[in-house]
Write a protein that holds these residues in place. Structure first.
Motif, PDB file in Angstrom:
ATOM      1  N   ALA A 280      -7.611 -23.850 -52.959  1.00  0.00           N
ATOM      2  CA  ALA A 280      -8.467 -25.021 -52.710  1.00  0.00           C
ATOM      3  C   ALA A 280      -9.543 -25.119 -53.791  1.00  0.00           C
ATOM      4  CB  ALA A 280      -9.095 -24.929 -51.321  1.00  0.00           C
TER       5      ALA A 280
ATOM      6  N   ARG B 176      -8.905 -26.963 -58.129  1.00  0.00           N
ATOM      7  CA  ARG B 176      -9.889 -28.004 -58.461  1.00  0.00           C
ATOM      8  C   ARG B 176     -10.716 -27.629 -59.692  1.00  0.00           C
ATOM      9  NH1 ARG B 176      -9.245 -28.477 -52.780  1.00  0.00           N
ATOM     10  NH2 ARG B 176      -9.130 -30.626 -52.031  1.00  0.00           N
TER      11      ARG B 176
ATOM     12  N   ASP C 119      -5.793 -33.105 -52.131  1.00  0.00           N
ATOM     13  CA  ASP C 119      -5.456 -32.030 -51.198  1.00  0.00           C
ATOM     14  C   ASP C 119      -4.392 -31.117 -51.777  1.00  0.00           C
ATOM     15  OD1 ASP C 119      -5.496 -30.652 -48.709  1.00  0.00           O
ATOM     16  OD2 ASP C 119      -3.742 -31.778 -48.034  1.00  0.00           O
ATOM     17  N   ILE C 120      -4.473 -29.839 -51.406  1.00  0.00           N
ATOM     18  CA  ILE C 120      -3.368 -28.916 -51.663  1.00  0.00           C
ATOM     19  C   ILE C 120      -3.165 -28.159 -50.360  1.00  0.00           C
ATOM     20  CG2 ILE C 120      -4.945 -27.248 -52.796  1.00  0.00           C
ATOM     21  CD1 ILE C 120      -2.398 -26.520 -54.562  1.00  0.00           C
ATOM     22  N   SER C 121      -2.035 -28.366 -49.730  1.00  0.00           N
ATOM     23  CA  SER C 121      -1.806 -27.830 -48.383  1.00  0.00           C
ATOM     24  C   SER C 121      -0.426 -27.227 -48.237  1.00  0.00           C
ATOM     25  CB  SER C 121      -1.955 -28.941 -47.345  1.00  0.00           C
ATOM     26  OG  SER C 121      -3.316 -29.243 -47.151  1.00  0.00           O
TER      27      SER C 121
HETATM   28  N1  HCS Z   1      -6.035 -28.042 -48.030  1.00  0.00           N
HETATM   29  C1  HCS Z   1      -7.451 -28.271 -48.075  1.00  0.00           C
HETATM   30  C2  HCS Z   1      -8.221 -26.980 -47.886  1.00  0.00           C
HETATM   31  C3  HCS Z   1      -8.160 -26.520 -46.496  1.00  0.00           C
HETATM   32  S1  HCS Z   1      -8.844 -24.918 -46.265  1.00  0.00           S
HETATM   33  C4  HCS Z   1      -7.828 -28.893 -49.389  1.00  0.00           C
HETATM   34  O1  HCS Z   1      -8.845 -29.561 -49.428  1.00  0.00           O
HETATM   35  O2  HCS Z   1      -7.149 -28.718 -50.386  1.00  0.00           O
END
Ligand code: HCS
Length: 151
Positions: free
Chosen positions: A61, A65, A73-75
């Motif tokens: 996260a 960035r 988002d990265i999920s």
């Molecule tokens: N997937 C979220 C973080 C969650 S802990 C994101 O903002 O990338």
């Protein structure tokens, strides 16, 4: 007629780890939003345990960035074989692969996982820094072979 791109991917034909651009949408105002499939493990062969994938999510996260602007988002994928990255703008697979390589290298050096507490996380006990590093190491090796040798 709804088409879910991920359901159209033949998961028996892919070779993990890899970075795949799986879609771009254009907003009504003309901006692009890109989605990437960051596949860590081979589908239906190996799934990442929840503590490891959860810790990787927290670590990525911040780290992704630091490498890429405008990350939405990265999920983790529900199948636990990788992550989805959503980012504003048009960016290519190689740029994402290099950002992911740098981020995974940072995971290997991490001393702690960010935001592991009941205020900042919804399941803070399910975290493994050891697991995060083990899987990151393996993925890093595969990504470097794929994306650094061609240059
Ligand atoms: N997937 C979220 C973080 C969650 S802990 C994101 O903002 O990338």
């Amino acid at each position: 007629n709804i088409i879910v791109e991920s359901f159209t991917l033949d998961h028996t034909k892919v070779k993990a780890p890899y970075v795949r651009k799986c879609g771009v949408i254009t907003t009504p105002k003309g901006d692009s939003i890109s989605k990437f499939d960051l596949r860590f493990t081979q589908p239906n062969v190996e799934a990442i345990p929840t503590g490891a994938i959860h810790a990787i999510e927290h670590l990525l996260a911040g780290f992704i960035r630091e490498e890429l602007d405008n990350v939405v988002d990265i999920s983790p994928m529900g199948c636990r074989t990788g992550f989805y990255l959503i980012i504003v703008g048009e960016i290519n697979e190689n740029e994402v692969a290099h950002a992911l390589i740098k981020s995974l290298e940072k995971i290997l050096l991490a001393k702690e996982i960010p935001a592991v507490n009941p205020v900042q996380c919804g399941n803070y006990r399910d975290m493994s820094l050891f697991g995060a590093k083990e899987y990151s190491k393996k993925v890093l090796k595969g990504l470097k072979e794929k994306y650094e040798k061609e240059e």
